[in-house]
Write a protein that holds these residues in place. Structure first.
Motif, PDB file in Angstrom:
ATOM      1  N   GLY A   1      27.637  45.191  55.841  1.00 32.84           N
ATOM      2  CA  GLY A   1      28.225  44.776  54.728  1.00 32.84           C
ATOM      3  C   GLY A   1      27.911  45.336  53.557  1.00 32.84           C
ATOM      4  O   GLY A   1      28.250  45.025  51.877  1.00 32.84           O
ATOM      5  N   LEU A   2      27.389  46.376  53.595  1.00 30.29           N
ATOM      6  CA  LEU A   2      27.014  47.158  52.333  1.00 30.29           C
ATOM      7  C   LEU A   2      28.130  48.177  51.851  1.00 30.29           C
ATOM      8  O   LEU A   2      28.276  48.628  50.753  1.00 30.29           O
ATOM      9  CB  LEU A   2      25.852  48.265  52.789  1.00 30.29           C
ATOM     10  CG  LEU A   2      24.666  47.635  53.196  1.00 30.29           C
ATOM     11  CD1 LEU A   2      23.394  48.502  53.445  1.00 30.29           C
ATOM     12  CD2 LEU A   2      24.131  46.631  51.978  1.00 30.29           C
ATOM     13  N   ILE A   3      29.211  48.261  52.470  1.00 32.06           N
ATOM     14  CA  ILE A   3      30.411  49.294  52.376  1.00 32.06           C
ATOM     15  C   ILE A   3      31.451  48.211  53.156  1.00 32.06           C
ATOM     16  O   ILE A   3      31.404  47.627  54.110  1.00 32.06           O
ATOM     17  CB  ILE A   3      30.485  50.633  52.697  1.00 32.06           C
ATOM     18  CG1 ILE A   3      30.355  50.756  54.424  1.00 32.06           C
ATOM     19  CG2 ILE A   3      29.454  51.291  52.043  1.00 32.06           C
ATOM     20  CD1 ILE A   3      30.236  52.227  54.742  1.00 32.06           C
ATOM     21  N   HIS A   4      32.836  48.593  52.727  1.00 33.24           N
ATOM     22  CA  HIS A   4      33.940  47.934  53.045  1.00 33.24           C
ATOM     23  C   HIS A   4      35.076  48.704  52.958  1.00 33.24           C
ATOM     24  O   HIS A   4      35.402  49.565  52.376  1.00 33.24           O
ATOM     25  CB  HIS A   4      34.287  46.559  51.946  1.00 33.24           C
ATOM     26  CG  HIS A   4      33.015  45.850  51.725  1.00 33.24           C
ATOM     27  ND1 HIS A   4      32.419  45.116  52.555  1.00 33.24           N
ATOM     28  CD2 HIS A   4      32.239  45.562  50.618  1.00 33.24           C
ATOM     29  CE1 HIS A   4      31.452  44.417  51.953  1.00 33.24           C
ATOM     30  NE2 HIS A   4      31.167  44.712  50.717  1.00 33.24           N
TER      31      HIS A   4
ATOM     32  N   ASP B   1      28.197  62.141  57.950  1.00 30.10           N
ATOM     33  CA  ASP B   1      27.440  60.905  57.717  1.00 30.10           C
ATOM     34  C   ASP B   1      27.282  59.934  58.776  1.00 30.10           C
ATOM     35  O   ASP B   1      28.299  59.441  59.132  1.00 30.10           O
ATOM     36  CB  ASP B   1      28.095  60.589  56.457  1.00 30.10           C
ATOM     37  CG  ASP B   1      27.277  59.219  55.924  1.00 30.10           C
ATOM     38  OD1 ASP B   1      26.193  58.838  56.440  1.00 30.10           O
ATOM     39  OD2 ASP B   1      27.868  58.442  55.096  1.00 30.10           O
ATOM     40  N   ALA B   2      26.113  60.038  59.375  1.00 30.15           N
ATOM     41  CA  ALA B   2      25.900  59.073  60.707  1.00 30.15           C
ATOM     42  C   ALA B   2      25.604  57.774  60.225  1.00 30.15           C
ATOM     43  O   ALA B   2      25.272  56.810  61.026  1.00 30.15           O
ATOM     44  CB  ALA B   2      25.014  59.614  61.488  1.00 30.15           C
ATOM     45  N   SER B   3      25.471  57.426  58.937  1.00 34.06           N
ATOM     46  CA  SER B   3      24.892  55.989  58.471  1.00 34.06           C
ATOM     47  C   SER B   3      25.897  54.998  58.198  1.00 34.06           C
ATOM     48  O   SER B   3      25.637  53.840  58.274  1.00 34.06           O
ATOM     49  CB  SER B   3      24.040  56.319  57.254  1.00 34.06           C
ATOM     50  OG  SER B   3      24.638  56.595  56.040  1.00 34.06           O
ATOM     51  N   TRP B   4      27.197  55.452  58.090  1.00 35.03           N
ATOM     52  CA  TRP B   4      28.050  54.503  57.394  1.00 35.03           C
ATOM     53  C   TRP B   4      28.576  53.513  58.233  1.00 35.03           C
ATOM     54  O   TRP B   4      28.941  52.407  57.855  1.00 35.03           O
ATOM     55  CB  TRP B   4      29.372  55.169  56.648  1.00 35.03           C
ATOM     56  CG  TRP B   4      30.190  56.098  57.947  1.00 35.03           C
ATOM     57  CD1 TRP B   4      30.231  57.326  58.258  1.00 35.03           C
ATOM     58  CD2 TRP B   4      31.275  55.267  58.694  1.00 35.03           C
ATOM     59  NE1 TRP B   4      31.109  57.651  59.267  1.00 35.03           N
ATOM     60  CE2 TRP B   4      31.825  56.505  59.665  1.00 35.03           C
ATOM     61  CE3 TRP B   4      31.775  54.235  58.750  1.00 35.03           C
ATOM     62  CZ2 TRP B   4      32.902  56.278  60.534  1.00 35.03           C
ATOM     63  CZ3 TRP B   4      32.905  53.857  59.871  1.00 35.03           C
ATOM     64  CH2 TRP B   4      33.342  55.069  60.396  1.00 35.03           C
ATOM     65  N   PRO B   5      28.606  53.653  59.600  1.00 36.32           N
ATOM     66  CA  PRO B   5      28.999  52.551  60.710  1.00 36.32           C
ATOM     67  C   PRO B   5      28.013  51.274  60.521  1.00 36.32           C
ATOM     68  O   PRO B   5      28.389  50.361  60.523  1.00 36.32           O
ATOM     69  CB  PRO B   5      28.970  53.120  61.956  1.00 36.32           C
ATOM     70  CG  PRO B   5      29.215  54.755  61.849  1.00 36.32           C
ATOM     71  CD  PRO B   5      28.612  55.146  60.452  1.00 36.32           C
ATOM     72  N   GLU B   6      26.917  51.930  60.316  1.00 41.52           N
ATOM     73  CA  GLU B   6      25.847  50.743  60.082  1.00 41.52           C
ATOM     74  C   GLU B   6      25.800  49.970  58.910  1.00 41.52           C
ATOM     75  O   GLU B   6      25.591  48.787  58.938  1.00 41.52           O
ATOM     76  CB  GLU B   6      24.313  51.427  60.551  1.00 41.52           C
ATOM     77  CG  GLU B   6      23.242  50.448  60.354  1.00 41.52           C
ATOM     78  CD  GLU B   6      21.804  51.044  60.616  1.00 41.52           C
ATOM     79  OE1 GLU B   6      20.906  50.174  60.496  1.00 41.52           O
ATOM     80  OE2 GLU B   6      21.957  52.158  60.931  1.00 41.52           O
TER      81      GLU B   6
END
Length: 384
Positions: A285-288, A275-280
């Motif tokens: 502030g979409l995930i914590h 999953d390459a999207s989680w750092p962005e």
């Protein structure tokens, strides 16, 4: 996200070894102000995220209350309807010294018993009908095929007016506005507020006493407040982990072994290389990152995070073991609290109105305390 500077602000503590400090990444408070000078200065509206279905055996009541805690309103509604207290439920506790709106549900099949059964027939009059400021009224009613369960609502909308605001040291209105703008972008540590710990930390004391008696095999009369006391202990332990991650500047960033939570939701996951999207999404502030609400079961974290949490909580391992023995589950809670809709309106040089939404379970005082040293009216302290 860039690294966040760390400094500290102190939480008042009756049990300092467990409560400790609550450091802030944004520096010391810039101002002092009075919170809840009047109930209308603290307004809360519950946001469910869905509507009642319109049919079913549960009657939902949309209630505005002032000067009453949520459970007192539930008890009074049940008495007026001639039902047991257990027939009433709600999603969230709302402050007593405030003006709030929220849903209550009543298990009350339409047509059961008398001709008016299953219908709220008292209109929108204020109850009780006296001159006190402690009243509530039912603004609307609707049928639903489900009862309300705790934590079912998505968010709370706040409109908070701070009075008698004065700046600390060389702080100015411009600096406070900049701090609030920074918070709107980056969020604040998701500390659990003093309301959970009770006046002077008494809920923690009661929780420690309860665990000690259970450990010693002493039998005691069950108290309905036990869940509040145990929650206070778990909350204090969570705050300790969060404080450690604010101090090492990782409260809003990823550490190896983290479990991440979707913003405003109960969903958790461990990021993978696929999953390459989680750092962005983390930066936006979409995930914590999350911290522990200790209990039974293995922690989902590993590596650096598991080591940090174990080291931080080591002085209180006996408490964690006792919580696990009772059967409370090991859970996770977001370390970061975001309020991207935060807005500020100056009413006067010493009056500031803040509007924002927070997810279910978050504390408005955690957001405010990262900028302003709050002084609550004596009659408003720990009202709920």
């Amino acid at each position: 996200m860039s690294e966040l500077p760390a400094s500290s602000e102190t939480c008042t503590s009756h049990t300092p070894a467990l409560r400790g400090d609550c450091p802030s990444p944004w520096g010391e408070p810039l101002a002092r102000a009075q919170l809840k000078a009047t109930p209308d200065d603290f307004q809360v509206v519950e946001v469910m995220g869905f509507e009642p279905s319109g049919e079913g055996e549960h009657l939902w009541l949309w209630v505005e209350k002032c000067g009453l805690n949520t459970d007192a309103v539930a008890a009074d509604i049940a008495q007026r309807l001639g039902l047991s207290r257990q027939a009433l439920s709600y999603s969230g506790m709302k402050d007593r010294h405030a003006r709030t709106q929220q849903w209550f549900s009543v298990h009350w099949p339409a047509g059961a018993g008398t001709a008016n059964a299953g219908v709220w027939s008292l209109g929108d009059e204020w109850l009780p009908q006296d001159s006190s400021n402690a009243q509530y009224r039912v603004l609307k009613q609707a049928r639903s095929n489900r009862k309300l369960r705790r934590g079912a609502h998505a968010a709370n909308q706040f409109v908070i007016t701070l009075r008698q605001l004065s700046f600390i040291g060389a702080a100015t209105r411009e600096l406070l506005d900049e701090r609030l703008a920074t918070i709107a972008v980056h969020g604040v540590p998701n500390y659990i507020g003093d309301q959970r710990f009770g006046h002077g930390g008494r809920n923690i004391d009661q929780g420690l006493r309860l665990l000690a008696e259970r450990r010693a095999g002493q039998r005691r009369r069950r108290d309905q407040r036990e869940s509040i006391w145990l929650s206070a202990l778990r909350s204090a332990l969570f705050n300790r982990v969060l404080a450690a991650r604010v101090s090492n500047q990782s409260w809003a960033s990823y550490l190896v072994g983290d479990v991440l939570q979707l913003d405003g939701r109960g969903s958790f996951f461990q990021p993978t290389n696929d999953d390459a999207s989680w750092p962005e999404r983390l930066s936006a502030g979409l995930i914590h990152p999350t911290g522990p609400m200790p209990g039974a079961g293995e922690a989902a974290v590993h590596d650096a995070v598991a080591a940090l949490e174990a080291q931080t909580l080591a002085p209180w391992q006996q408490i964690i073991d006792d919580l696990a023995a009772i059967g409370l589950p090991n859970q996770r809670r977001s370390l970061r609290l975001c309020a991207p809709d935060l807005s500020a309106q100056w009413l006067a040089d010493d009056s500031l109105r803040l509007s924002f939404s927070l997810p279910c379970g978050a504390f408005a005082t955690a957001l405010l305390a990262s900028s302003i040293d709050l002084e609550e009216s004596p009659h408003a302290l720990f009202a709920e």
